[in-house]
Design a protein around this motif. Structure first.
Motif, mmCIF file in Angstrom:
data_model
loop_
_atom_site.group_PDB
_atom_site.id
_atom_site.type_symbol
_atom_site.label_atom_id
_atom_site.label_comp_id
_atom_site.label_asym_id
_atom_site.label_seq_id
_atom_site.Cartn_x
_atom_site.Cartn_y
_atom_site.Cartn_z
ATOM 1 N N GLU A 197 0.120 15.340 83.316
ATOM 2 C CA GLU A 197 -0.747 14.945 82.189
ATOM 3 C C GLU A 197 -0.171 13.734 81.466
ATOM 4 O OE1 GLU A 197 -1.379 19.123 83.235
ATOM 5 O OE2 GLU A 197 0.434 18.137 82.540
ATOM 6 N N GLN A 210 1.799 11.418 82.784
ATOM 7 C CA GLN A 210 1.657 10.260 83.663
ATOM 8 C C GLN A 210 0.251 9.680 83.540
ATOM 9 O OE1 GLN A 210 2.881 10.912 87.739
ATOM 10 N NE2 GLN A 210 1.602 9.236 88.463
ATOM 11 N N THR A 211 -0.749 10.528 83.531
ATOM 12 C CA THR A 211 -2.133 10.082 83.398
ATOM 13 C C THR A 211 -2.387 9.498 82.010
ATOM 14 O OG1 THR A 211 -2.877 11.731 84.983
ATOM 15 C CG2 THR A 211 -4.544 10.834 83.488
#
Length: 157
Positions: A98, A100-101
């Motif tokens: 999450e 990273q996104t």
């Protein structure tokens, strides 16, 4: 209310209470009986329950803080991606995928590079495998650092 947030809130309240109860340290740079003044921050934040805080320190003592400790935190926060990771985690704990996104990184390696720097500066904690958070006691100081940096950079709210 969520047990995790209850625990974070209780931890933050206990730490704020301890800081408020502590007397400001005498500044070694001031003559005996002479004060350089106080520096502090105050406000209200809602982390599943409203918390009000006022924290004050002797102004002279702040000039004697460890340059290494202070610069480690500022350096870790000085990268835009790291600051975005911190902002994301200030909204609540998050898993690596999450994060990273949320910050737009193309690989887990990039994320872990930034998390190592933030962890080394004691800003971010690994709560469990691939799950990260900001300790409750660090939420308010990190919000203040962000606001102070905006004031110094002449980009107020």
């Amino acid at each position: 209310m969520n047990d995790e947030y209850d625990a974070r809130l209780a931890d933050l309240e206990a730490r704020v209470h301890a800081l408020e109860a502590a007397r400001p340290a005498e500044s070694p740079t001031a003559d005996v009986g002479e004060s350089l003044g106080q520096i502090g921050y105050q406000g209200t934040v809602d982390l599943g329950g409203e918390i009000q805080w006022t924290i004050r320190y002797d102004a002279g003592a702040t000039l004697d803080l460890s340059p290494t400790a202070v610069s480690n935190v500022l350096a870790a926060l000085g990268h835009p991606t790291r600051l975005e990771i911190v902002r994301t985690l200030l909204r609540g704990p998050s898993g690596a995928a999450e994060l990273q996104t949320a910050v737009g990184l193309s690989s887990p390696g990039q994320l872990y590079h930034h998390l190592r720097a933030l962890g080394g500066a004691r800003i971010v904690e690994q709560e469990s495998r691939n799950h990260y958070r900001i300790a409750a006691a660090k939420v308010v100081p990190l919000l203040v650092i962000t606001l102070a940096a905006a004031d110094v950079g002449e980009h107020p709210l």
